[in-house]
Design a protein around this motif. Structure first.
Motif, mmCIF file in Angstrom:
data_model
loop_
_atom_site.group_PDB
_atom_site.id
_atom_site.type_symbol
_atom_site.label_atom_id
_atom_site.label_comp_id
_atom_site.label_asym_id
_atom_site.label_seq_id
_atom_site.Cartn_x
_atom_site.Cartn_y
_atom_site.Cartn_z
ATOM 1 N N ASP A 16 0.845 -1.180 0.000
ATOM 2 C CA ASP A 16 0.000 0.000 0.000
ATOM 3 C C ASP A 16 0.878 1.227 0.000
ATOM 4 N N VAL A 17 0.721 2.029 -1.030
ATOM 5 C CA VAL A 17 1.529 3.229 -1.162
ATOM 6 C C VAL A 17 0.629 4.421 -0.895
ATOM 7 N N GLY A 18 1.011 5.228 0.033
ATOM 8 C CA GLY A 18 0.222 6.413 0.365
ATOM 9 C C GLY A 18 0.353 7.479 -0.699
ATOM 10 N N PHE A 19 -0.127 8.629 -0.365
ATOM 11 C CA PHE A 19 -0.186 9.697 -1.353
ATOM 12 C C PHE A 19 0.506 10.914 -0.782
ATOM 13 N N SER A 58 7.568 12.671 -2.334
ATOM 14 C CA SER A 58 8.233 11.398 -2.092
ATOM 15 C C SER A 58 8.034 10.886 -0.677
ATOM 16 N N ASN A 59 7.210 11.576 0.087
ATOM 17 C CA ASN A 59 7.019 11.115 1.450
ATOM 18 C C ASN A 59 5.787 10.237 1.588
ATOM 19 N N ALA A 60 5.438 9.572 0.491
ATOM 20 C CA ALA A 60 4.290 8.687 0.539
ATOM 21 C C ALA A 60 4.603 7.544 1.503
ATOM 22 N N SER A 61 3.617 7.187 2.302
ATOM 23 C CA SER A 61 3.838 6.092 3.233
ATOM 24 C C SER A 61 3.849 4.773 2.472
ATOM 25 N N LEU A 62 4.666 3.841 2.926
ATOM 26 C CA LEU A 62 4.732 2.525 2.296
ATOM 27 C C LEU A 62 4.386 1.492 3.358
#
Lengths: 1071, 618
Positions: free
Chosen positions: A173-176, A183-187
């Motif tokens: 799940d890749v955040g937004f 580039s600070n999307a949560s992984l």
């Protein structure tokens, strides 16, 4: 190297030359559409020498293709340029085979020049997968690994690693992140398995654990990304692998001569999914409703009272303006009376009368925000060395005025075979990030109104508060205008390595990976800023240096006896992290603050200097054994022992074992009958344990925070005394969080790769959770960090890759992934006694943690709250009152019907985690030269907080709609008695605390791209190896019922940016 | 072969790099920039710093936006929550003051803040108390002083807790593990223990210490309060007399400090100047908290630059809010901008009327026009009629009201739509704290009184009243009155607790924690069975359903009494059981191994276990 230098210079010119080049090509090359040269064929029966070149579908040469004459023993191999020369009879047939490509046969027909383009094999079974401290063929894998090939995404212009991962890897799940950095999307891999510690996966870059920032990796430099999802694959990273592992591999040199690639694109970020901000007249209507609501929607106290706040020129015919004025005994100009009733400030009234309205949407948004990204690389592979060198520059403007992000990144991967037994190399990256831009104060935009003025009466100075409502709002541009900021990172990360071959099948590798991060964060708030004028300038300076290093020593042993293949890997690792942080603050600059942040010593007051230095250390020992028999039975076992200083008091080390088995059934004799349709079927099972150490470096220690406090001596002399107080409870017994997980799955390929994919099921139990356990506040601390409890994640991931159509001029491939994860808290703090009303012990039970909102048997992200049953209507006023509410307020469900709201009325409303997620990717190739693709991803079934539906809150805070502005969303009124939105200024407090949640399911069309590959013949004429033009749209659309900003990014108002959609135009040129 | 030798050499080098880390203490945590209790609470300097943290913890109550002291004031006879443009502020206590409601938010109320912060204070003191005996580097004499000062801080918080929440748990030593089995201890048991601790403290803590630190006067003062709370009136007289008679502290009667040369000002003004509070000439102060602009230890220094007392914002009426105040011609007479020709915002501050005084506080109690504490001619006390219409827009519009004094009526026409929030008088001499951080001003940094001798006199006066010694009570009250140039009372004017409560309201506005004191007095009525001024008697058994606290609020606080409805349509309402605040639900739920009792009247009280008669030994 001369050439490299020259290129470096070119790129330093910020790629202007490349831009012009792009223009020339874009116009000039269209003329070059010409027919493909035909080769005349004559029938002869004699041996001839055929030469040619083998390329991939994108015209890149393929080295190492086996070219064989059908029915003969003659074979040759293509060289680095893909070229070959072979002798064959003029009516013979050539067979081209290469790993990763479909085998192709070409009849010679007396042709002396045969150029062949091979098609990539859809089935990825032959892919080489990075598995941590080594690689494996996908066919030999025993675990669940997903690979993303960067080449597949080239046309989509991914701007960050997150962009590459999003929608391309089931189970991840890749955040937004809608910021300019993006580039600070949560992984998160396979659900959240921890309560307090970090749940981000471990990033491994070119085989080395990467402690840096993802934004420092240029996506253009990435060759592949591998995601290790099951415990056994990840277990080689032991104590750091509980959240999965993402392995990023950067490009290496290929091709015999230097290959120079330009990748340039220009894009426009445009506003998407943003609610409309009320304009001047809409705001007045809203304001009227707001004040009417504050008056309790009074429509009975006087005839026509409900029109009191209505525009007097829009009164119904039945109600005269005179009566309207008489409502509060007003006289004079009706419009003026109205504006005063709406509590407008004098400036707002003046601007209304002068018809001067501020269009805030135009003022604050930058609807064609420019983004450009240029990367140039040069790569080469020779017998004894290979290198890849790149430089990239990215500049991205945000959707709000003045928001810019810039980064310059460069990378060198160099490897040299020093001798037959020794290879040395270096992978090195440097990134400069400029995050100096000062964002607008978005919260001030809604606090002011369209009827203010941007400038003071002198017409040039920013007005402190546009509508003269000082203290309530400040001009949104104030900080940006009066702040001078330098916020830059300069980060270096590199690995020097040595690989040596030893006798008896042993080989050795040693890596040393240093990292330096330098941060400068300087800020000067000018004395000219009227809101802080009394302070005569404020300067903050922060310098931080991080130096960390790791060292890996790896010993490998490979042996093959008949059908037995054995591979053993041993690792010894050590690491150290050190950081030094210095901060200074000063105010009241004398003689003035004209030197900005360059002269902090000129501050005469408020001087604060502080430092925070940290150090941590770790080490690890790891062993792994891979065995397979006849490529049918596979076995992997690993064990890793980790040490980390944060747990250093009592439990510095822990061991993490794993084991995995796989069976390639289709290789069995009894499967002979299925051979026709079943290419491949492998069943896998694994069990492993992983750890999580991601807590603070000193989290187990009692940290005495220090400060100062003024005392005055009896002589009247003031001095700063020091204060110390414990900031947390220590826990010397703190230890690793520990996962134990099972994974079962199978990989399949059917109908010669037409359908392939995998299915995985997992059950992951996390124990000894690192938990900030809530304590009764009587302790004096709200929590303590302990190892307690158990969380379970169970889930399934299904991937299906299909080749739907494969014709000469049209191919269509689909990748589909779907996954779901069920998260459960099994245990928290253990059983505690229960007492009855008289205080008698009646048993034991395990309690929920209501402070942290953790409930046993429920999802970590479960929402346990009061259910909104609708809106109290006028007819229910009396009942509403007994509950402490009034018409227009949200009605909570009184589940036990006892007439009062207490915590007994709370219920489980759902979870903020999606019920399931899926992605679909379609790739088309039309007329050989056009590549078209689109990607969808979806998250279904999750709840998101939507307190704005109360029409009384913005970003969780209470607002004043008798003074401010708002976004256009529905609201309740007595004449619009809806049930899903409350009235303006509805009561958000009351006897209990609650929040509004709405389903935020969505399907996002995250990328659409079209690329045109210039035919090679035309390219050649222009001395170009390959050229490609592409257009793509990022975040093309989102399909959802969610209405407030974006379902994945609803904070567009709190200073964060609204979600953009981006149109990119790109050129990829290979020389 | 040569190559191989080289290679082996290289390998060896790399191995060395790797192996160099493998010392025995490789994984020992190494905190570089943080102190630990083990290396700090070992000498006098360490404990002194620990005590400074205790003092700083007390400061929080008076400072910042939505300062907790507002909640103490709005649960009393002197003020209500005046915010009337949003839901949330504690006005209808029946609906809003619940165990699971928002109890710690400047926009709602700060009950939960008191609960949390007082336990933090107790924890800070307990850490010192538990570690002092083990500190071999501290002399016995110093140990007694430090211990006495730590006892003061602990007793301070338990005094507050027991008068805000009643019976509560009572940890007395440092807690170093996840303790979740607290039990509720009876209020009197806790207070008795605090009395013993303070009786120790008054033997050793010096009479004179640096301002900001604890001295013997402060210990006696607190002891007097605790003795009163326990109904031990003679002990209270003894303790307060110890301070009064010692001579170190004297009521200030003459001009002093920064404005001493301004002839139009007076001693009351001087006493409350931020710069004067810690002066040597100020002989009245027993204990104060410090906050100096530009000092690293100032209240929330450097985070937003907008902190400090913020008292002008909280307690001054909303003379800038919206179009609340209009001129007789109907134009808006006010502005929110600072730096105007008539600079109201930088004189009185951008008040928001959050802490809205009651007529009891600003009108009913004032019985002498000479009283400097209510004097507007010297500029001590401000009435709305002293403020001028100042919006520059009036000037441009040619409104002749510009620069004239504000009026509430033009004929029968009301010129202030929101009198709750924007029209009431206020004590400028107390609230005026020049603010360098904000324009308009919101209330800057300043030291603040916690205990001063004037209150000691009023505590002794109260003790005499409980003992029906009205002559002695009159004498003590008069010390405070006559300093403010008000006429002395005759004994016939001091006949009940009213005399002391009124004088406290006159003298200690925005200094005393009014709710704590009223609940303490309500307990005394219930404990002694003495008849209240209203003729009623009370008992402890029905404390939550029939008490003096509620009856006094119904008598003096017109907003609760009349169920006043705000412009936002919210009603002021309070009940008997609000004499004790609810224990925040989270504390009860978090204490999973035992039962912390809920106060009667709040949901969950039915599960209470009997409160303990003894403090559990840990």
């Amino acid at each position: 190297m001369k050439q490299t230098k020259k290129i470096a210079k070119t790129s330093m010119l910020r790629c202007f030359t490349m831009l012009s080049f792009f223009t020339i090509l874009a116009t000039g090359s269209l003329e070059a559409f010409a027919g493909v040269a035909k080769t005349s064929a004559a029938l002869m029966m004699a041996p001839i020498t055929v030469t040619g070149k083998v390329t991939d579908s994108r015209n890149a040469p393929i080295e190492g293709v086996t070219v064989a004459v059908k029915g003969a023993k003659t074979t040759v191999i293509t060289d680095a340029k893909g070229a070959f020369t072979i002798n064959v009879s003029d009516n013979g047939t050539l067979v081209f085979t290469s790993v990763g490509f479909l085998t192709k046969e070409v009849a010679v027909k007396n042709t002396k020049l045969i150029n062949v383009a091979l098609t990539e094999q859809v089935s990825s079974l032959t892919d080489v997968v990075v598995v941590g401290y080594g690689t494996q063929s996908k066919k030999d894998l025993t675990g669940a690994v997903t690979q993303i090939k960067a080449t597949q995404l080239e046309n989509e212009n991914p701007r960050s690693v997150g962009d590459m991962l999003r929608g391309n890897a089931p189970g991840l799940d890749v955040g937004f992140d809608a910021s300019t950095k993006g580039s600070n999307a949560s992984l998160q891999v396979r659900g959240k398995g921890t309560l307090t510690a970090s749940s981000s996966p471990l990033i491994v870059l070119d085989g080395v654990i990467y402690p840096g920032a993802l934004e420092d990796i240029n996506p253009n430099d990435i060759a592949t990304i591998d995601i290790l999802k099951d415990a056994s694959s990840a277990a080689v990273f032991g104590a750091r692998s509980a959240n999965g592992v993402i392995l990023i591999s950067t490009k290496k040199g290929k091709g015999g001569k230097p290959i120079i690639t330009f990748n340039d694109n220009i894009g426009y970020n445009k506003l998407a999914n943003k609610p409309h901000l009320l304009d001047g007249n809409e705001m007045l209507e809203f304001r009227g409703e707001a004040i009417w609501s504050m008056m309790g929607y009074d429509s009975t106290s006087k005839a026509g009272i409900k029109y009191k706040f209505t525009n007097p020129s829009k009164l119904p015919a039945s109600f005269s303006q005179a009566d309207w004025l008489a409502l509060d005994g007003a006289t004079g100009d009706a419009t003026l009376v109205w504006l005063n009733r709406l509590r407008l400030k004098p400036i707002e009234i003046a601007n209304y009368q002068a018809k001067k309205m501020l269009d805030w949407e135009k003022i604050i948004y930058n609807d064609n925000a420019l983004q450009h990204d240029h990367t140039i690389s040069i790569a080469q592979r020779k017998d004894d060395y290979n290198y890849y060198f790149s430089m990239g520059y990215l500049s991205n403007e945000g959707l709000t005025v003045g928001d810019t992000y810039k980064t310059f990144r460069t990378r060198l991967n160099l490897e040299s075979t020093a001798s037959k037994y020794l290879t040395i190399g270096v992978n090195f990256q440097f990134a400069n990030r400029d995050e100096s831009s000062v964002p607008l104060s978005m919260s001030d935009v809604t606090r002011t109104t369209p009827w203010g003025s941007m400038y003071a009466d002198d017409g040039v100075t920013l007005r402190v508060s546009p509508n003269d409502d000082n203290g309530n709002n400040t001009n949104p541009f104030m900080e940006q205008f009066y702040t001078d900021r330098r916020y830059q990172y300069n980060n270096l990360f590199g690995t020097v390595y040595l690989k040596g071959k030893l006798p008896f099948g042993f080989s050795y590798q040693a890596n040393f990976s240093p990292r330096y991060d330098f941060l400068t964060e300087f800020n000067h708030q000018s004395a000219l800023n009227p809101t802080i004028a009394a302070k005569k300038g404020i300067v903050d300076r922060r310098n931080q240096t991080v130096y960390s290093w790791q060292s890996d020593n790896i010993l490998r042993w490979n042996q093959k006896y008949n059908k037995h293949t054995v591979e053993a890997t041993f690792l010894f690792n050590a690491e150290k992290y050190q950081s030094w942080n210095t901060k200074s603050h000063a105010e009241n600059f004398a003689p003035n603050d004209n030197l900005s942040y360059h002269s902090v010593q000129s501050g005469t007051a408020g001087v604060v200097v502080s430092s925070d230095d940290q150090v941590s250390t770790g080490d690890a020992l790891m062993g792994r054994l891979n065995y397979n028999y006849d490529q049918r039975y596979f076995f992997t076992a690993t064990t890793r022992r980790d040490g980390y200083s944060a747990f250093g008091q009592q439990n510095p080390r822990a061991t993490f074992p794993s084991v995995a088995l796989a069976w390639a059934i289709n290789e069995e004799k009894f499967m002979k009958s299925t051979e026709k349709w079943l290419d491949y079927l492998k069943i896998r099972a694994s069990y492993g344990e992983n750890g999580n150490r991601e807590i603070g470096r000193y989290a187990a220690l009692s940290n005495l925070s220090s400060g100062s406090y003024v005392f005055v001596t009896s002589g009247g002399v003031m001095y700063n005394g020091s204060t110390v107080q414990a900031a947390n409870l220590s826990n010397p017994n703190l230890k690793w969080e520990r996962n134990a997980s099972f994974n079962y799955g199978f990989d399949y390929s059917i109908l010669k790769g037409k359908i392939s994919g995998s299915v995985d099921m997992y059950d992951r139990v996390t124990k000894d959770l690192l938990v900030n356990r809530s304590l009764p506040s009587v302790v004096g601390f709200s929590s303590i960090l302990v190892n307690l409890g158990e969380v379970e994640n169970k889930g399934t991931e299904i991937t299906i890759n299909t080749v739907n159509i494969e014709k000469k001029n049209f191919t269509w491939k689909t990748t589909f992934g779907i996954w779901w994860n069920k998260n459960t808290i099994n245990h928290l703090y253990g059983a505690t006694p229960d007492y009855d009303a008289t205080g008698k012990l009646i048993g034991n039970s395990e309690k929920d943690d209501l402070t942290n909102n953790w409930y046993i048997g429920k999802d970590i992200n479960a929402i346990y709250n009061y259910k909104i049953a609708g809106v109290w209507q006028i007819s229910e006023a009396a009942t509403a009152k007994t509950y402490g509410y009034k018409p227009g307020d949200f009605k909570l469900e009184d589940t036990n019907k006892d007439g009062v709201y207490t915590i007994a009325d709370k219920q489980f409303l759902g979870s903020t985690s999606p019920k399931y997620s899926f992605n679909i990717r379609n790739d088309f190739r039309v007329f050989k030269n056009f590549d078209i693709s689109f990607t969808l991803y979806a998250k279904i079934g999750q709840l998101s907080s939507f307190s704005e539906a109360t029409n009384s809150q913005l970003n969780g805070g209470v607002v004043f709609y008798d003074r401010s502005n708002f976004y256009k969303i529905p609201y309740w009124t007595p004449t619009n008695p809806i049930n899903d939105y409350a009235g303006i200024l509805s009561n958000v407090g009351g006897p209990v605390s609650w929040n509004v949640y709405r389903l935020s399911s969505f399907v996002r069309l995250s990328n659409m791209s079209v690329a045109y590959n210039l035919p090679q013949e035309i390219a050649r004429k222009h001395k170009i190896e390959a050229a490609k033009f592409y257009i793509n749209v990022v975040n093309a659309n989102v399909f959802t019922n969610w209405i407030y900003f974006d379902p994945e990014n609803k904070n567009g108002t709190s200073g964060g940016a609204p979600t953009p959609y981006t149109i990119n135009f790109g050129l990829n040129l290979t020389l | 072969m040569k190559n191989n030798i080289k290679n082996i050499g290289l390998l060896a080098c790399l191995f060395l790099v790797a192996a160099s880390g493998c010392k025995k203490d490789w994984l020992t945590p190494n905190p570089l920039s943080i102190y630990s209790p083990e290396n700090t609470f070992v000498d006098k300097a360490g404990f002194t710093s620990g005590l400074a943290a205790c003092a700083k913890n007390i400061r929080e109550e008076y400072f910042g936006d939505g300062a907790p002291l507002i909640t103490e004031s709005t649960f009393s006879d002197i003020a209500v929550e005046g915010t009337d443009d949003k839901s949330g502020p504690a006005q209808n206590m029946d609906m809003q003051i619940k165990p699971d409601a928002q109890l710690n938010n400047p926009d709602f109320n700060r009950i939960g803040w008191y609960w949390d912060q007082e336990w933090i204070g107790i924890r800070l003191a307990n850490t010192i108390i538990s570690r002092i005996p083990k500190a071999t580097a501290v002399s016995d004499a110093d140990k007694n002083i430090l211990l006495g000062q730590a006892y003061f801080f602990r007793a301070f918080d338990y005094y507050r807790l027991t008068n805000q929440f009643g019976d509560v748990p009572c940890p007395l030593s440092e807690i170093s593990s996840a303790k979740v089995d607290f039990a509720t201890v009876k209020r009197d048991v806790i207070l008795t223990r605090m009395k013993q601790d303070l009786e120790f403290a008054v033997q050793y803590v010096p009479w004179l210490t640096d301002k900001g630190a604890v001295n013997r006067g402060a210990c006696y003062h607190l002891l007097a309060k605790i003795n009163l709370a326990l109904g031990l009136f003679d002990d209270a007289i003894t303790a307060s007399s110890a301070v009064i008679n010692n001579g170190t502290f004297k009521i200030v009667t003459g001009r002093f400090g920064v404005d001493a040369s301004i002839a139009t000002k007076n001693v009351t003004w001087d006493l409350h100047r931020p710069d004067n509070k810690a002066l040597a000439a100020n002989t009245e102060v027993l204990f104060l908290v410090t906050d100096r602009a530009g000092s690293a230890g100032s209240f929330l220094y450097g985070t937003t630059g907008t902190q400090g007392t913020r008292i002008m914002r909280q307690a001054v009426p909303g003379i800038s809010i919206a179009s609340n105040i209009i001129t007789p011609s109907g134009k808006v007479g006010i502005s929110a901008s600072g730096g105007l020709e008539i600079d109201i915002m930088n004189l009185y501050g951008r008040g928001i009327g959050r802490c809205r005084s009651t007529p009891y506080e600003y009108k009913d109690i004032w019985d002498d026009t000479k009283d400097l504490r209510h004097d507007s001619t010297s500029g001590n006390y401000m009435f709305m009629e002293n403020v001028r219409y100042y919006s520059p827009a009036l000037k441009t519009a040619g409104d002749t009201a510009y620069g004239l004094r504000m009026r509430l009526y033009a004929g029968t026409k009301l010129l202030c739509v929101d009198t709750l929030r924007s029209w009431y008088p206020w004590p400028h001499y107390k609230l005026y704290v020049p603010d360098l951080d904000n324009n308009p001003m919101q209330g800057g940094h300043s030291d603040w009184y916690v205990f001063r001798l004037a209150e000691t006199y009023l505590l002794r006066a109260e003790a005499y009243i409980w003992k029906k010694d009205f002559a002695s009570a009159t004498a003590d009250i008069n010390v405070v009155r006559t300093r403010a140039k008000a006429s002395a009372y005759t004994t016939s004017q001091v006949t009940s607790i009213d005399a002391v409560l009124d004088e406290r309201a006159r003298e200690l506005y925005w200094e005393e924690a009014r709710k704590t004191e009223l609940t303490r007095i309500a307990y005394i009525f219930a404990k002694t069975g003495q008849a209240a001024p209203n003729g009623k008697t009370y008992n402890l058994a029905s404390f939550s359903t029939n008490n003096y606290f509620y009856d006094r609020l119904m008598d003096k606080n017109i907003f609760y009494k009349t169920n006043f409805v705000t412009l936002h349509n919210d009603m002021f309402k309070i009940s008997q059981y609000h004499v004790l605040w609810p224990i925040p639900q989270a504390a009860i739920l978090g204490n999973s191994g035992g039962r912390i009792n809920q106060n009667i009247g709040y949901s969950g009280a039915e599960l209470n276990a009997p409160a303990l008669d003894k403090i559990p030994v840990e």
